[in-house]
Design a protein around this motif. Structure first.
Motif, mmCIF file in Angstrom:
data_model
loop_
_atom_site.group_PDB
_atom_site.id
_atom_site.type_symbol
_atom_site.label_atom_id
_atom_site.label_comp_id
_atom_site.label_asym_id
_atom_site.label_seq_id
_atom_site.Cartn_x
_atom_site.Cartn_y
_atom_site.Cartn_z
ATOM 1 N N PHE A 127 65.070 75.511 59.088
ATOM 2 C CA PHE A 127 65.605 76.562 59.950
ATOM 3 C C PHE A 127 66.509 77.500 59.140
ATOM 4 C CE2 PHE A 127 68.158 78.452 63.310
ATOM 5 C CZ PHE A 127 67.198 78.704 64.284
ATOM 6 N N GLU A 128 67.279 76.941 58.208
ATOM 7 C CA GLU A 128 68.144 77.772 57.364
ATOM 8 C C GLU A 128 67.317 78.723 56.504
ATOM 9 O OE1 GLU A 128 72.267 75.347 56.471
ATOM 10 O OE2 GLU A 128 70.450 74.685 55.436
ATOM 11 N N GLU A 129 66.190 78.246 55.994
ATOM 12 C CA GLU A 129 65.311 79.099 55.194
ATOM 13 C C GLU A 129 64.762 80.251 56.034
ATOM 14 O OE1 GLU A 129 64.382 79.265 51.929
ATOM 15 O OE2 GLU A 129 66.069 77.909 51.654
ATOM 16 N N GLN A 130 64.387 79.940 57.271
ATOM 17 C CA GLN A 130 63.892 80.987 58.163
ATOM 18 C C GLN A 130 64.986 82.009 58.460
ATOM 19 O OE1 GLN A 130 62.497 78.712 61.514
ATOM 20 N NE2 GLN A 130 60.527 78.231 60.570
ATOM 21 N N LEU A 131 66.186 81.510 58.683
ATOM 22 C CA LEU A 131 67.304 82.406 58.968
ATOM 23 C C LEU A 131 67.624 83.264 57.748
ATOM 24 C CD1 LEU A 131 69.579 83.434 60.737
ATOM 25 C CD2 LEU A 131 70.926 81.423 60.103
ATOM 26 N N LYS A 132 67.553 82.665 56.573
ATOM 27 C CA LYS A 132 67.783 83.419 55.337
ATOM 28 C C LYS A 132 66.768 84.539 55.203
ATOM 29 C CE LYS A 132 68.067 82.798 50.318
ATOM 30 N NZ LYS A 132 67.932 81.821 49.195
ATOM 31 N N GLY A 133 65.517 84.244 55.533
ATOM 32 C CA GLY A 133 64.478 85.259 55.474
ATOM 33 C C GLY A 133 64.730 86.395 56.444
ATOM 34 N N ARG A 134 65.179 86.047 57.656
ATOM 35 C CA ARG A 134 65.462 87.087 58.652
ATOM 36 C C ARG A 134 66.669 87.932 58.226
ATOM 37 N NH1 ARG A 134 62.905 86.662 63.478
ATOM 38 N NH2 ARG A 134 64.543 87.758 64.594
ATOM 39 N N ARG A 135 67.658 87.300 57.618
ATOM 40 C CA ARG A 135 68.800 88.066 57.114
ATOM 41 C C ARG A 135 68.362 89.024 56.013
ATOM 42 N NH1 ARG A 135 72.794 82.813 56.841
ATOM 43 N NH2 ARG A 135 73.802 83.067 58.875
ATOM 44 N N GLY A 136 67.494 88.541 55.123
ATOM 45 C CA GLY A 136 66.983 89.400 54.067
ATOM 46 C C GLY A 136 66.169 90.554 54.628
ATOM 47 N N GLU A 137 65.350 90.258 55.635
ATOM 48 C CA GLU A 137 64.560 91.294 56.287
ATOM 49 C C GLU A 137 65.471 92.332 56.934
ATOM 50 O OE1 GLU A 137 61.259 91.662 59.928
ATOM 51 O OE2 GLU A 137 62.015 89.708 59.286
ATOM 52 N N PHE A 138 66.531 91.857 57.575
ATOM 53 C CA PHE A 138 67.482 92.762 58.225
ATOM 54 C C PHE A 138 68.177 93.647 57.191
ATOM 55 C CE2 PHE A 138 71.910 93.515 59.594
ATOM 56 C CZ PHE A 138 71.671 94.306 60.699
ATOM 57 N N GLU A 139 68.589 93.052 56.078
ATOM 58 C CA GLU A 139 69.272 93.821 55.034
ATOM 59 C C GLU A 139 68.346 94.889 54.456
ATOM 60 O OE1 GLU A 139 71.567 93.200 50.740
ATOM 61 O OE2 GLU A 139 70.528 91.522 51.685
ATOM 62 N N ILE A 140 67.096 94.490 54.192
ATOM 63 C CA ILE A 140 66.136 95.441 53.624
ATOM 64 C C ILE A 140 65.880 96.595 54.585
ATOM 65 C CG2 ILE A 140 63.727 95.735 52.963
ATOM 66 C CD1 ILE A 140 63.825 92.901 51.821
ATOM 67 N N LEU A 141 65.668 96.261 55.865
ATOM 68 C CA LEU A 141 65.382 97.301 56.852
ATOM 69 C C LEU A 141 66.575 98.223 57.031
ATOM 70 C CD1 LEU A 141 63.373 98.453 58.845
ATOM 71 C CD2 LEU A 141 64.203 96.840 60.558
ATOM 72 N N THR A 142 67.771 97.658 57.083
ATOM 73 C CA THR A 142 68.984 98.457 57.258
ATOM 74 C C THR A 142 69.176 99.417 56.084
ATOM 75 O OG1 THR A 142 70.046 96.688 58.519
ATOM 76 C CG2 THR A 142 71.469 98.383 57.594
ATOM 77 N N GLU A 143 69.072 98.871 54.862
ATOM 78 C CA GLU A 143 69.273 99.696 53.680
ATOM 79 C C GLU A 143 68.156 100.725 53.526
ATOM 80 O OE1 GLU A 143 72.000 99.533 51.634
ATOM 81 O OE2 GLU A 143 72.759 98.187 53.156
ATOM 82 N N SER A 144 66.931 100.338 53.893
ATOM 83 C CA SER A 144 65.811 101.282 53.815
ATOM 84 C C SER A 144 66.012 102.439 54.791
ATOM 85 C CB SER A 144 64.491 100.570 54.116
ATOM 86 O OG SER A 144 64.210 99.598 53.135
ATOM 87 N N ASN A 145 66.479 102.121 56.010
ATOM 88 C CA ASN A 145 66.754 103.168 56.996
ATOM 89 C C ASN A 145 67.844 104.110 56.502
ATOM 90 O OD1 ASN A 145 64.833 102.125 58.675
ATOM 91 N ND2 ASN A 145 66.255 101.169 60.095
ATOM 92 N N LYS A 146 68.874 103.522 55.918
ATOM 93 C CA LYS A 146 69.978 104.332 55.388
ATOM 94 C C LYS A 146 69.473 105.245 54.274
ATOM 95 C CE LYS A 146 74.390 103.929 52.938
ATOM 96 N NZ LYS A 146 75.374 102.976 52.332
ATOM 97 N N PHE A 147 68.695 104.672 53.370
ATOM 98 C CA PHE A 147 68.161 105.463 52.256
ATOM 99 C C PHE A 147 67.244 106.565 52.771
ATOM 100 C CE2 PHE A 147 65.114 106.378 48.902
ATOM 101 C CZ PHE A 147 65.933 106.543 47.793
ATOM 102 N N SER A 148 66.411 106.233 53.759
ATOM 103 C CA SER A 148 65.477 107.207 54.324
ATOM 104 C C SER A 148 66.211 108.349 55.004
ATOM 105 C CB SER A 148 64.542 106.514 55.318
ATOM 106 O OG SER A 148 63.660 107.442 55.911
ATOM 107 N N GLN A 149 67.271 108.035 55.730
ATOM 108 C CA GLN A 149 68.033 109.064 56.431
ATOM 109 C C GLN A 149 68.766 109.985 55.460
ATOM 110 O OE1 GLN A 149 70.516 106.879 59.133
ATOM 111 N NE2 GLN A 149 68.808 106.217 60.413
#
Length: 233
Positions: free
Chosen positions: A120-142
């Motif tokens: 479960f921790e590995e899954q949560l780590k993956g979701r956190r990484g996905e969230f970070e990537i999406l957040t930073e990508s949105n910021k960069f795109s904007q």
């Protein structure tokens, strides 16, 4: 004339809000970020529950073993081991047997729980990484609206060398900084072909030679050369 009048409002609606597509895209991205963030919060709460359950089981494991040993000893030991435990001799051997069996019982009970938490921790780590990537990508795109994010992502995935990826990861403190470095590399390897480049005058170094020496003995030969490359008269 009536048909043309009827079609005009439709054309007006299509161009009424030129930023609608961009706004819808930003709203969709924001919804994606919010959904992932909400999922992460739920996962974090679930992880806390799993860890609490594990601690409770670990705290009670010795009591559970003693209860199991008293009520159903044959579920823990075979007949020979039970016979040895019932005897009055060899206390050290009996203590070792009880200790070894308890450790095995504890591992059997806790290992599955620990594996569940680890997965479960590995899954949560993956979701956190996905969230970070999406957040930073949105910021960069904007902040860089002219960047083709799909092309940049494809470049990072397929064309950016492993050595460069490691270099950028080591240098960048955030995903945003990584994207900036990757975009700079992308621009180096994929320079824009501007109109100015297309309109540059042809290289006439051959006309006078690379060193400035005249390679053509007469104006007539020079004009022939210019005509052959399309700029002579």
């Amino acid at each position: 004339m009536a048909d043309e009048a009827n079609t005009q409002p439709q054309e007006t609606n299509q161009t009424e809000n030129p930023t609608a597509d961009t706004t819808n895209q930003e709203n969709t991205q924001e919804m994606d970020v919010n959904a992932i963030e909400e999922g992460i919060r739920k996962d974090e709460a679930r992880l806390s529950i799993l860890q609490e359950e594990y601690n409770n089981v670990a705290d009670k494991i010795a009591d559970e073993f003693e209860i199991q040993l008293e009520k159903n000893p044959s579920s823990l030991f075979n007949d020979d081991e039970l016979e040895l435990l019932a005897s009055d001799s060899n206390i050290a051997a009996k203590n070792k047997m009880l200790r070894d069996r308890f450790e095995k019982y504890r591992d059997e009970k806790l290992t599955l729980k620990k594996q569940e938490i680890g997965k479960f921790e590995e899954q949560l780590k993956g979701r956190r990484g996905e969230f970070e990537i999406l957040t930073e990508s949105n910021k960069f795109s904007q902040e860089n609206p002219d960047v083709d994010m799909e092309a940049l992502a494809e470049f990072i995935q397929e064309d950016l060398s492993p050595r460069k990826k490691r270099e950028f990861r080591d240098t960048a403190k955030t995903k945003y900084e990584f994207l900036k470095l990757a975009h700079e590399e992308y621009k180096k390897l994929n320079p824009d072909n501007s109109e100015e480049d297309d309109n540059l005058p042809p290289d006439l170094s051959g006309v006078n030679g690379a060193t400035g020496d005249n390679s053509y003995s007469s104006d007539e030969e020079r004009q022939k050369y210019l005509k052959s490359i399309g700029i002579g008269r």
